[in-house]
Design an enzyme around this catalytic site. Structure first.
Site, PDB file in Angstrom:
ATOM      1  N   TRP A 174       3.435  18.002   8.190  1.00 19.44           N
ATOM      2  CA  TRP A 174       2.520  18.200   7.059  1.00 19.44           C
ATOM      3  C   TRP A 174       3.296  18.663   5.815  1.00 19.44           C
ATOM      4  CZ3 TRP A 174       0.385  18.100  11.777  1.00 19.44           C
ATOM      5  CH2 TRP A 174      -0.944  17.687  11.907  1.00 19.44           C
ATOM      6  N   ASN A 189       0.767  12.150   3.917  1.00 24.53           N
ATOM      7  CA  ASN A 189       0.875  12.957   2.713  1.00 24.53           C
ATOM      8  C   ASN A 189      -0.431  12.849   1.960  1.00 24.53           C
ATOM      9  OD1 ASN A 189       1.147  10.854   0.455  1.00 24.53           O
ATOM     10  ND2 ASN A 189       2.760  10.221   1.876  1.00 24.53           N
ATOM     11  N   GLU A 190      -0.662  13.789   1.088  1.00 23.25           N
ATOM     12  CA  GLU A 190      -1.945  13.884   0.402  1.00 23.25           C
ATOM     13  C   GLU A 190      -2.105  12.837  -0.687  1.00 23.25           C
ATOM     14  OE1 GLU A 190      -5.531  16.441   0.027  1.00 23.25           O
ATOM     15  OE2 GLU A 190      -4.208  15.632   1.542  1.00 23.25           O
ATOM     16  N   GLU A 241      -7.082  12.486  13.277  1.00 26.43           N
ATOM     17  CA  GLU A 241      -7.510  13.871  13.060  1.00 26.43           C
ATOM     18  C   GLU A 241      -9.003  13.843  12.791  1.00 26.43           C
ATOM     19  OE1 GLU A 241      -5.226  16.372  10.403  1.00 26.43           O
ATOM     20  OE2 GLU A 241      -7.028  17.500   9.846  1.00 26.43           O
ATOM     21  N   ARG A 285     -17.229  17.330   8.166  1.00 27.45           N
ATOM     22  CA  ARG A 285     -16.966  16.219   7.267  1.00 27.45           C
ATOM     23  C   ARG A 285     -16.899  14.932   8.064  1.00 27.45           C
ATOM     24  NH1 ARG A 285     -10.795  18.236   6.521  1.00 27.45           N
ATOM     25  NH2 ARG A 285     -11.886  20.189   6.576  1.00 27.45           N
TER      26      ARG A 285
END
Length: 662
Positions: free
Chosen positions: A130, A176-177, A253, A375
């Site tokens: 992460w 990655n974001e 995830e 979510r």
């Protein structure tokens, strides 16, 4: 064709009591291969407190997670490749703090993977970074500008897992974001192959369906590098381009919900519907076990809860038994039948086979309000009680009996019953009808090895001890972190201080000298918290040792109110001393709200004892046993953890930590 085959079996039931049989058959072939159900340790520091449990409780927790035919019986363990950075609930140490540094015994993920493999030798192991140490970016806050360095860093972790722990990593994720990096993915595949790791598969982008799926369709070389498309929190749906790639599709995830009955309902719904709606053949829960301080973000978002090593108390939560409905009666390598779908009055069913005659059917009838995940948002739908009739055909036509396991949430009576073995179901000409109510989960299976494991109840829950000491004198520590300290920025490790063989020969040391690369906003200061978030009146003391001349600074703190991804805005009472001979007392970690300041005479490379007492709305501080400041007014926060840390990413040592709370 898969979408069409599923649609054929939707809406076959004609009413709640009169229902045309749903056919379960392998005559026309099988659906996608099943890859398993798993849990995720990390992203970040979600298993931090687990390692501090005493036996037999630690082994019991591990059994509920990994032992086959006992509890969750997980097929997959995914762990964080520690990057020295805050990644949700804490930091996990890297195997390479610096470019010329390698250590494959830091942290607890190695231990956790070994324990999982010891219980289930066939478990699938996955690593995902992460975050990354700062040196990987060469001064930039992006890890992919130098893809060869990043690829080498990740591959060394995989090689270290095998060399030092005999662990075979089966998959490595790329996340990655912002976006994924095509050049890096190709280079990672090349580096893996060059290192003899041809069998390690790549999951990309381990985040979103797009834009990776379009790139895979357009770039054959990229398609050859990527084996699995992983999505986070996909809401049980996929996109057509992902199906067109013919790649494995995973919910890599998912869940991230409080592990109460509604959380169990969320998990039950998505375990079935991730395949029924989205053809995802693996689902991985964030997180594996809620083993971090409850007042950190996303409390109790694990499959079970183990957050009190000081008492030994743990809780086997509903998601453990919901997981068992699938995991105890299937294995990776099985296949879904093409005949899966939605029941007429709501709910879903999936069927899986090993291709050798074994059959497992899992049915869920979770209602909307009792299966909401954190979510994404859940569109409205209806579920009502119904009779569901199934007809076994093909190689299953000769099955005469099915084992039956049932979970009833019983939201009205608030008396749930999870994973109960019922009387086997006798089939007549392959036909059976099941009366299913709202909010139930059934497993019907030819597999007879299922078991609801149990241990005598864990010890009663208890608050963190009001009196706590740690002198860090551990000659061969089993883990690099001191018990119960939860690093929120920076990395604090046991340290053998060879320059001071006397009273301070074993210490706790903050070891980072550079800000890591992370998607979470680490604080500008390093900090590790400990204790009870409800503490109000407390005395904290610690010996401190600064290693940065003139620029160094360290602190101890009380009433620290925030951690995790909110750590930058943490408030509390922070007692700082600096290597330039000054001190400061602040109401926040950032040091913006000053309550007191002045001269301290403190210097680097000398030990100093700090003592902080907070009582009511006043605080006072001692330096080396003598009053340095007193009666600083503290209006907020009213409670929080104790803590220690440094002014920046700098080397510093701590010893003889003690806390006394009222």
């Amino acid at each position: 064709m898969e979408l069409l085959r599923v649609a054929v079996f939707l809406g076959l039931c004609l009413g709640a009591c009169s229902c045309q049989a749903v056919v379960l058959s392998d005559s026309a072939g099988l659906g996608r291969g099943f890859d398993g159900i798993g849990g995720l340790s990390g992203g970040g520091a979600t298993s931090r407190l687990l390692v501090n449990y005493a036996e037999p409780y630690r082994s019991q927790i591990l059994d509920f997670l990994f032992k086959p035919n006992f509890g969750a019986s997980l097929h997959i363990l995914k762990v964080e490749i520690g990057g020295d950075a805050q990644t949700t609930d804490g930091t996990e140490p890297s195997h390479m703090h610096y470019e010329n540094d390698e250590n494959y015994f830091r942290g607890y993920e190695w231990w956790l993977m070994r324990e999982a493999k010891r219980r289930n030798p066939n478990i699938t192991l996955i690593g995902l970074p992460w975050a990354f140490p700062g040196w990987v970016g060469h001064g930039k806050s992006w890890p992919y500008d130098f893809p060869d360095i990043t690829a080498s860093y990740v591959v060394k972790w995989i090689l270290g897992a095998k060399q030092y722990h005999d662990l075979d990593i089966h998959y490595v994720g790329i996340w990655n974001e912002r976006n994924f990096d095509v050049k890096y993915i190709k280079l990672l595949r090349y580096t893996l192959d060059k290192s003899g790791l041809e069998g390690v598969r790549i999951i990309a982008s381990d985040n979103l369906w797009q834009p990776i799926t379009l790139s895979l369709l357009q770039d054959p070389e990229l398609g050859g590098a990527v084996d699995v498309i992983g999505a986070h929190y996909p809401g049980t749906t996929t996109v057509k381009e992902a199906l067109q790639t013919q790649k494995k599709l995973w919910s890599s995830e998912d869940y991230s919900s409080v592990n109460d009955e509604v959380g169990g309902g969320c998990w039950a719904r998505i375990l079935n519907q991730n395949y029924v709606n989205g053809f995802m053949t693996a689902t991985i829960s964030w997180n594996l076990v809620s083993s971090y301080y409850e007042d950190l973000p996303f409390a109790r978002d694990g499959l079970m809860t183990a957050e009190e090593p000081w008492s030994g108390h743990y809780e086997v939560a509903p998601p453990i038994w919901i997981t068992a409905h699938t995991t105890q009666f299937t294995q990776p390598g099985w296949s879904y039948l093409q005949t899966v779908g939605h029941l007429a009055q709501g709910g879903t069913y999936v069927a899986l086979t090993d291709g050798k005659g074994s059959l497992t059917v899992v049915i869920e009838t979770m209602t909307h309000d009792h299966s909401v995940c954190i979510r994404p948002p859940l569109p409205p739908f209806n579920v009502t009680s119904q009779n569901a009739t199934f007809q076994l055909k093909g190689s299953f036509a000769s099955i005469k009996e099915l084992q039956v396991w049932r979970s009833q949430f019983n939201f009205k009576t608030k008396k749930p019953s999870f994973f109960q073995k019922l009387t086997p179901l006798t089939l007549v000409d392959g036909l059976f009808t099941l009366s299913v109510a709202e909010d139930e989960v059934y497993t019907l299976t030819t597999v007879t090895s299922g078991q609801k494991g149990s241990y005598p109840g864990s010890p009663p829950s208890a608050r963190f001890p009001k009196q706590y000491k740690d002198n860090f004198d551990v000659r061969n520590p089993p883990f690099s972190e001191a018990p119960n300290f939860a690093d929120q920025t920076g990395v604090f490790e046991y340290y053998l201080n060879l320059t001071d063989p006397g009273a301070h020969s074993f210490t706790l040391r903050q070891v980072l000298t550079e800000r890591p690369i992370t998607w979470v906003a680490d604080a500008d200061q390093t900090i590790s918290v400990i204790g009870d978030h409800q503490w109000q009146n407390v005395t904290v003391s610690c010996d401190v040792f600064m290693e940065s001349v003139k620029t160094g600074g360290v602190f101890i703190a009380a009433r620290v109110d925030k951690g995790g991804q909110c750590v930058r805005s943490a408030q509390g009472v922070f007692f700082w001393v600096f290597a330039d001979g000054t001190y400061k007392v602040t109401n926040d970690l950032a040091g913006q709200t000053v309550l007191a300041e002045g001269q301290s005479g403190t210097r680097a490379y000398g030990w100093h004892t700090l003592t902080l007492t907070v009582e009511g709305q006043h605080a006072s501080g001692l330096l080396n046993g003598y009053p340095l400041w007193k009666n600083a007014v503290v209006l907020a926060p009213p409670n929080g953890w104790a803590a220690l840390g440094t002014h920046s990413f700098e080397l510093a040592q701590f010893d003889n930590f003690a806390v006394l709370a009222e």
